[in-house]
Design an enzyme around this catalytic site. Structure first.
Site, PDB file in Angstrom:
ATOM      1  N   CYS A 250      34.480  21.011 -23.620  1.00 53.77           N
ATOM      2  CA  CYS A 250      33.617  21.707 -24.592  1.00 53.77           C
ATOM      3  C   CYS A 250      34.383  22.712 -25.445  1.00 53.77           C
ATOM      4  O   CYS A 250      33.864  23.212 -26.437  1.00 53.77           O
ATOM      5  CB  CYS A 250      32.465  22.403 -23.876  1.00 53.77           C
TER       6      CYS A 250
ATOM      7  N   HIS B 127      29.381  28.054 -28.164  1.00 50.99           N
ATOM      8  CA  HIS B 127      29.195  26.698 -27.642  1.00 50.99           C
ATOM      9  C   HIS B 127      27.749  26.557 -27.175  1.00 50.99           C
ATOM     10  O   HIS B 127      27.201  27.456 -26.538  1.00 50.99           O
ATOM     11  CB  HIS B 127      30.168  26.452 -26.488  1.00 50.99           C
TER      12      HIS B 127
ATOM     13  N   ASN C 269      23.786  19.752 -25.068  1.00 55.66           N
ATOM     14  CA  ASN C 269      25.222  20.057 -25.042  1.00 55.66           C
ATOM     15  C   ASN C 269      26.002  18.830 -25.516  1.00 55.66           C
ATOM     16  O   ASN C 269      26.008  17.805 -24.835  1.00 55.66           O
ATOM     17  CB  ASN C 269      25.613  20.447 -23.605  1.00 55.66           C
TER      18      ASN C 269
HETATM   19  N1  COA Z   1      14.243  19.269 -12.964  1.00 54.90           N
HETATM   20  C1  COA Z   1      13.616  19.896 -11.964  1.00 54.90           C
HETATM   21  N2  COA Z   1      14.257  20.508 -10.959  1.00 54.90           N
HETATM   22  C2  COA Z   1      15.595  20.497 -10.979  1.00 54.90           C
HETATM   23  C3  COA Z   1      16.327  19.855 -12.010  1.00 54.90           C
HETATM   24  C4  COA Z   1      15.594  19.224 -13.022  1.00 54.90           C
HETATM   25  N3  COA Z   1      16.191  18.596 -14.042  1.00 54.90           N
HETATM   26  N4  COA Z   1      17.633  20.012 -11.760  1.00 54.90           N
HETATM   27  C5  COA Z   1      17.757  20.731 -10.632  1.00 54.90           C
HETATM   28  N5  COA Z   1      16.522  21.013 -10.161  1.00 54.90           N
HETATM   29  C6  COA Z   1      16.191  21.762  -8.954  1.00 54.90           C
HETATM   30  C7  COA Z   1      17.318  21.791  -7.949  1.00 54.90           C
HETATM   31  O1  COA Z   1      17.310  20.633  -7.152  1.00 54.90           O
HETATM   32  C8  COA Z   1      17.001  23.045  -7.168  1.00 54.90           C
HETATM   33  O2  COA Z   1      15.994  22.745  -6.242  1.00 54.90           O
HETATM   34  P1  COA Z   1      16.012  23.418  -4.764  1.00 54.90           P
HETATM   35  O3  COA Z   1      15.917  24.897  -5.026  1.00 54.90           O
HETATM   36  O4  COA Z   1      14.810  22.819  -4.138  1.00 54.90           O
HETATM   37  O5  COA Z   1      17.307  22.997  -4.163  1.00 54.90           O
HETATM   38  C9  COA Z   1      16.410  23.981  -8.220  1.00 54.90           C
HETATM   39  O6  COA Z   1      15.984  23.131  -9.308  1.00 54.90           O
HETATM   40  C10 COA Z   1      17.380  25.022  -8.760  1.00 54.90           C
HETATM   41  O7  COA Z   1      18.593  24.384  -9.061  1.00 54.90           O
HETATM   42  P2  COA Z   1      19.835  25.173  -9.627  1.00 54.90           P
HETATM   43  O8  COA Z   1      20.976  24.209  -9.833  1.00 54.90           O
HETATM   44  O9  COA Z   1      20.093  26.389  -8.803  1.00 54.90           O
HETATM   45  O10 COA Z   1      19.245  25.630 -11.041  1.00 54.90           O
HETATM   46  P3  COA Z   1      19.872  26.587 -12.104  1.00 54.90           P
HETATM   47  O11 COA Z   1      18.972  27.687 -12.397  1.00 54.90           O
HETATM   48  O12 COA Z   1      21.309  26.924 -11.787  1.00 54.90           O
HETATM   49  O13 COA Z   1      19.895  25.658 -13.408  1.00 54.90           O
HETATM   50  C11 COA Z   1      21.463  24.411 -14.697  1.00 54.90           C
HETATM   51  C12 COA Z   1      20.647  24.477 -13.417  1.00 54.90           C
HETATM   52  C13 COA Z   1      22.328  23.162 -14.668  1.00 54.90           C
HETATM   53  C14 COA Z   1      20.509  24.339 -15.868  1.00 54.90           C
HETATM   54  C15 COA Z   1      22.348  25.677 -14.820  1.00 54.90           C
HETATM   55  O14 COA Z   1      23.034  25.900 -13.611  1.00 54.90           O
HETATM   56  C16 COA Z   1      23.353  25.611 -15.922  1.00 54.90           C
HETATM   57  O15 COA Z   1      23.002  25.523 -17.085  1.00 54.90           O
HETATM   58  N6  COA Z   1      24.644  25.698 -15.593  1.00 54.90           N
HETATM   59  C17 COA Z   1      25.696  25.694 -16.574  1.00 54.90           C
HETATM   60  C18 COA Z   1      25.822  24.346 -17.122  1.00 54.90           C
HETATM   61  C19 COA Z   1      26.748  24.263 -18.240  1.00 54.90           C
HETATM   62  O16 COA Z   1      26.656  25.017 -19.163  1.00 54.90           O
HETATM   63  N7  COA Z   1      27.658  23.324 -18.180  1.00 54.90           N
HETATM   64  C20 COA Z   1      28.517  22.985 -19.198  1.00 54.90           C
HETATM   65  C21 COA Z   1      29.500  24.036 -19.443  1.00 54.90           C
HETATM   66  S1  COA Z   1      30.328  23.527 -20.847  1.00 54.90           S
END
Ligand code: COA
Length: 319
Positions: free
Chosen positions: A113, A239, A269
Site C-alpha cells: 500500500c 492511504h 482499500n
Molecule cells: N463481519 C462481521 N464480523 C466480523 C467480520 C465481518 N466482516 N470480520 C471479523 N468479524 C468478527 C471477528 O470474528 C470477531 O469476532 P469475535 O469477537 O467473536 O472473535 C469480531 O468481529 C472482532 O474482530 P476484530 O478483528 O477484533 O475486529 P476489528 O475491530 O479489529 O476490525 C478490521 C477488523 C480488519 C476492520 C480492523 O482490524 C482493521 O481495519 N485493521 C487494519 C486493516 C488494514 O488497514 N490493513 C491494510 C493496511 S494497508
C-alpha cells in the site's frame, strides 16, 4: 540540479460495484458491521480487465493531463502487488506496450500500500539526477484475484482500481520531500503466503495499532523536518485502508475535514492505487489546484510506510 514536479494526476475505477449488501450474501457479515469498523460501503471489481488494463486507462489520462504525448515519456514504473503475471513480463511493460511507448525503461516495484510513495521517491531521484525527463508512475491493483472471498475478515476490505501521474523536470512546483521505510520483522502480519496459499492473510487488529502509530509519527516528522505547520497543508491525502485509521491520524495532527481526502467508503482499500485514486477524486472535485501544498502518507504489507510533501504542478481541473 533539475527539480521534479508532479504535473498530472488521473485514475480509473472498473465499472462493477460490489456493495456491503452484496457481501452479506457471500459471507456472514453485515453492512452495519463493515460500515462501523471500516467506513467502507462499496468497492469496485474488475471483470474482463486485468491489472495492466486498469493501469493503462489511468496512465493514458495522466499523459493527456500533463499535456504530453506518449513518446515524451522516458520511463514507466508501476507499483502493484497483483501483477498480470507471476514473474514476467512486468505490468509496466504491458502498460507501456498498450500506450505504444517502446524502448524506454519499464519495471514494477512491490511495496504494497506504500507503493505510490516509493514511486514518488524513485521518480524524484531519477529526474533530479538528470537521467530522465518525464516519468509515468502508476499504482494499479486487481486485488479481487488475491482476496479469499470466503474470508470475512479480509474480503470486505479490498477493491480494484488504478491511479497514475506524470513526474517531470520542472522547478515551479516541486516534490519537496519524500520519506520511505520498511521493517520486515512484521512480514507475517499481512502476507500472501504463497504456494497453495495465494490469498491475502492479515492480523487486522495488530496491523491497525502499528498503522496508526507509524503513520502519525511519519507525518509529524516530515512536517517538522520541513518546518511546515499542519494548517499550511492544503490537502492531506492518507492511504485509504480504514476510516478509523484515517480519523485517528487526522485528529492527532489536527487536520480539518476540508484538508483531508476520504474515498475509502466508495473504493475500499486499493493498495498502491489508493493514494492516486484519492488525489484524482479531489482533483476532479476542484479541491486540488495548481500550486497546492499536499501531504501524502501510506502504510502497508512488509511492513512498509512513507510520506511525501509536494506542491501540485498540474493544471487546475477543467470540466
Ligand atoms: N463481519 C462481521 N464480523 C466480523 C467480520 C465481518 N466482516 N470480520 C471479523 N468479524 C468478527 C471477528 O470474528 C470477531 O469476532 P469475535 O469477537 O467473536 O472473535 C469480531 O468481529 C472482532 O474482530 P476484530 O478483528 O477484533 O475486529 P476489528 O475491530 O479489529 O476490525 C478490521 C477488523 C480488519 C476492520 C480492523 O482490524 C482493521 O481495519 N485493521 C487494519 C486493516 C488494514 O488497514 N490493513 C491494510 C493496511 S494497508
Amino acid at each position: 540540479m533539475p527539480k521534479a514536479s508532479l504535473v498530472s494526476i488521473a485514475a480509473y475505477a472498473p465499472a462493477k460495484i460490489l456493495t456491503n449488501l452484496d457481501l452479506e450474501k457471500m459471507v456472514e457479515t453485515s453492512d452495519e458491521w463493515i460500515t462501523k469498523r471500516t467506513g467502507i460501503k462499496q468497492r469496485r471489481i474488475a471483470q474482463d480487465e486485468d491489472t495492466s488494463d486498469l493501469g493503462t486507462k489511468a496512465a493514458r489520462l495522466a499523459i493527456e493531463r500533463a499535456n504530453l504525448r506518449a513518446k515524451d515519456i522516458d520511463a514507466v514504473i508501476c507499483a502493484t502487488i497483483s501483477p498480470d503475471h507471476f514473474c514476467m513480463p512486468s505490468t509496466a511493460c504491458k502498460i507501456a506496450k498498450n500506450l505504444d511507448i517502446n524502448s524506454v525503461t519499464a519495471f514494477d516495484i512491490s511495496a504494497a500500500c506504500t507503493g505510490f510513495i516509493y514511486l514518488l521517491e524513485l521518480a524524484k531521484s531519477l529526474i533530479e539526477s538528470g537521467s530522465k525527463k518525464n516519468i509515468l508512475i502508476i499504482g494499479a491493483e486487481k486485488l479481487s484475484k488475491i482476496v479469499d472471498w470466503a474470508d470475512r475478515t479480509t474480503c470486505i476490505l479490498f477493491g480494484d482500481g488504478a491511479g497514475a501521474a506524470v513526474v517531470s523536470a520542472d522547478s515551479k512546483n516541486e516534490i519537496i520531500d519524500v520519506h520511505t521505510a520498511a521493517d520486515g520483522n512484521y512480514a507475517e502480519l499481512l502476507i500472501t503466503p504463497g504456494g497453495e496459499e495465494k490469498f491475502i492473510k492479515m492480523s487486522g487488529n495488530e496491523v491497525f495499532k502499528v498503522a496508526v502509530q507509524t503513520l502519525t509519527k511519519d507525518v509529524v516528522e516530515i512536517l517538522e523536518r520541513n518546518k511546515i505547520p499542519s494548517d499550511k497543508i492544503d490537502l492531506f491525502v492518507p492511504h485509504q485502508a480504514n476510516l478509523r485509521i484515517i480519523e485517528a491520524v487526522k485528529q492527532r495532527l489536527n487536520f480539518s475535514d476540508e484538508q483531508c481526502v476520504v474515498t475509502v467508503g466508495k473504493y475500499g482499500n486499493t493498495s498502491s492505487a489508493s493514494i492516486p485514486m484519492a488525489m484524482n477524486d479531489a482533483y476532479e472535485a476542484g479541491r486540488l489546484k495548481n500550486g497546492d501544498l499536499i501531504l501524502l502518507d501510506a502504510f502497508g504489507g512488509g511492513f512498509t510506510w512513507g510520506s511525501a510533501l509536494l506542491k501540485f504542478g498540474g493544471e487546475s481541473y477543467k470540466r
